[in-house]
Design an enzyme around this catalytic site. Structure first.
Site, PDB file in Angstrom:
ATOM      1  CG  HIS A  27     -24.393  63.607 -25.243  1.00 26.99           C
ATOM      2  ND1 HIS A  27     -24.977  64.233 -26.314  1.00 26.99           N
ATOM      3  CD2 HIS A  27     -24.659  64.381 -24.160  1.00 26.99           C
ATOM      4  CE1 HIS A  27     -25.558  65.344 -25.893  1.00 26.99           C
ATOM      5  NE2 HIS A  27     -25.385  65.449 -24.607  1.00 26.99           N
ATOM      6  CB  THR A  28     -21.283  58.805 -28.437  1.00 29.33           C
ATOM      7  OG1 THR A  28     -22.127  59.252 -29.476  1.00 29.33           O
ATOM      8  CG2 THR A  28     -20.640  57.504 -28.821  1.00 29.33           C
ATOM      9  CB  THR A  29     -21.010  56.450 -23.131  1.00 27.68           C
ATOM     10  OG1 THR A  29     -21.693  55.325 -23.637  1.00 27.68           O
ATOM     11  CG2 THR A  29     -22.001  57.431 -22.537  1.00 27.68           C
ATOM     12  CB  SER A  30     -17.922  53.486 -25.772  1.00 28.77           C
ATOM     13  OG  SER A  30     -19.065  52.955 -26.386  1.00 28.77           O
TER      14      SER A  30
END
Lengths: 251, 253
Positions: A27-30
């Site tokens: 998943h998007t981490t930033s």
């Protein structure tokens, strides 16, 4: 029945399923497109929440006319910073919530406190799945003669207070808000206080612009102002020829 | 009612457009002992008659607390009521967890009614054999709701279900217009007197601390059950009433 033995070429194509390595689900981490600070203060006759109209793309001031303040119901408003696409998703979720209330067609509507708790539950559930909605939100409202101001962050932490801020607003704004807060503060005075905070934020937060919106929730309902810019003073000696007071050496 | 060829399962309509299984389920509600509910501007009260199978046994449970601000009385299959009460309690808890606010009664009753309806439209299920009188106090004030095995629900000022409930309803029809302005004590009095009507015709049965239970919920009062000794003060009005002729207008006490 004939046993068909595969040719060497076919055998070469065979893939042993136990030896296959697949990329894990990620998943998007930033965050990518981000909103800055949101600042809020509770007044005796309502709540004031302010935000600037910038969505940054890293260090680029990419979208300069974006409203980060949203009217949720006639007595509840929401301000958000952090990943803008997640903020839009939150707006969609809240719209669905309000539509559900409308469809029930009974007299019950969500109070600001209920909206705050709902968002806290949603954000906590997402973060527990390691797929957070990367936002810091301020929820404010005025019902039954009581003002409410609460905060939710990307972890699902919730709390309510008389003065709240997110991002750089915590560092630069909260001290000013705390100094200005009085239990009998009015909404008009509150607007002046948050304007002061945003002036300081524009001076010192590199991911901000001089264009803010101020929203209020009072007995009369929720209003979100048109964007406007603040008077700023740039002819301070330190601004004209900036130099840190700690620069002693020459190398 | 008589048996006919369209009543084997709930998914078969009769030529008259009736679902007989649902009507039979409603008969099960009429077999349960009576419960009475009344409501005024600030409070809602339930009065229930607890039956025993024998003198050795304890009485059937008629009152179920659901949440601090909601409770219900049942008439019919207690086992079905237990299932529903578990469902309602979970719904109230979940609502409080998500919205930090006591569940509005209309929404809870709607969900319960939908659960009833599902059981009337599946071949593999049977309708719930229990009627509920649900009282509660939420943002919009006190409420009294009745649910039925058919999946319908209604909000009432005053209502009674169960065995011989028609006598109680007749009493309530005489007094319901005065309920809004009466005090909590008067409201309880009306509930108990209405309940008394359901046993008035029976020779060797009268309301006592052993077979009567009361529940009240209201503005500053969480759902509270009064039974055994606690219900005695409310039964005193029955004593007083038995000394004078039954008159629905004598609500000035």
């Amino acid at each position: 029945m004939q046993l068909r033995i595969p040719s060497a070429a076919v055998k070469a194509q065979y893939v042993d399923p136990t030896q296959v390595v697949v990329d894990p689900v990620r998943h998007t981490t930033s965050p990518l497109v981000t909103g800055g600070s949101v600042v809020g203060i509770r007044c005796c006759d309502g709540v004031v929440i302010a935000a600037d109209t910038l969505a940054s793309y890293g260090s680029m001031a990419r979208f300069q006319n974006l409203s980060r303040l949203v009217k949720v119901t006639d007595n509840c408003l929401l301000g958000g910073g952090g990943e803008i696409s997640d903020f839009q998703e939150i707006q969609r979720l809240l719209e669905n919530l309000i539509t559900k209330d409308f469809c029930f067609n009974d007299e019950h509507t969500q109070s600001p406190r209920s909206v705050h708790q709902y968002l806290g539950r949603v954000l906590y559930a997402q973060r527990s799945r390691l797929n957070p909605l990367w936002n810091s939100l301020l929820v404010g409202g005025y019902t039954a003669g009581q003002s409410f101001l609460g905060m939710v962050d990307l972890y699902g932490t919730t709390f309510e207070s008389e003065v709240l801020a997110t991002g750089f607003g915590v560092l630069l704004g909260l001290p000013l808000l705390r100094k200005a807060y009085r239990p009998d503060l009015t909404v008009q005075e509150g607007i002046k206080v948050v304007e002061d905070v945003y002036r300081v934020l524009f001076y010192r937060d590199a991911r901000s612009i001089n264009r803010i919106q101020v929203a209020t929730a009072t007995e009369a309902g929720v209003t979100i102002s048109e964007p406007y810019s603040l008077e700023t003073k740039w002819d301070f000696k330190g601004f004209v020829n900036p130099r840190s007071p700690y620069d002693e050496s020459t190398w | 009612m008589f048996r006919n060829q369209y009543d084997t399962d709930v998914t078969t309509f009769s030529p008259q457009g009736r679902l007989h299984q649902i009507e039979y389920a409603q008969e099960a509600v009429k077999q349960g002992s009576a419960v009475v509910g009344v409501r005024n501007k600030n409070y809602a009260v339930l009065a229930t008659l607890k039956r025993t199978t024998s003198d050795l046994a304890s009485t059937q449970k008629k009152l179920f607390p659901i949440d601090d601000h909601i409770g219900m009385a049942i008439a019919g299959l207690t086992a079905d009521a237990r299932l529903l009460s578990k469902y309602m309690r979970t719904e109230c808890l979940n609502y409080k967890y998500v919205y930090e606010c006591p569940m509005p009664l209309s929404r809870l009753v709607l969900r319960v009614a939908d659960k009833h309806q599902i059981a009337t439209q599946r071949v593999s299920k049977r309708p719930f054999g229990v009627g509920l009188l649900i009282i509660g106090y939420d943002q919009q004030g006190p409420h009294l709701y009745e649910t039925s095995p058919s999946g319908e629900y209604w909000e009432y000022q005053a209502m009674s279900i169960g065995a011989r409930a028609q006598s109680a309803r007749t009493y309530l029809e005489k007094v319901f217009e005065t309920l809004d302005n009466c005090s909590l004590d008067q409201l309880c009095r009306h509930a108990v007197l209405a309940l008394r009507e359901t046993v008035a015709a029976l020779k060797d049965m009268e309301l006592s601390t052993k077979n009567c239970a009361l529940a009240i919920v209201g503005k500053d009062l969480k759902f509270t059950i009064y039974e055994d000794e606690d219900v005695l003060p409310y039964l005193d009005v029955v004593q007083a009433a038995s000394l004078q002729p039954m008159d629905g207008q004598s609500s000035t006490l």
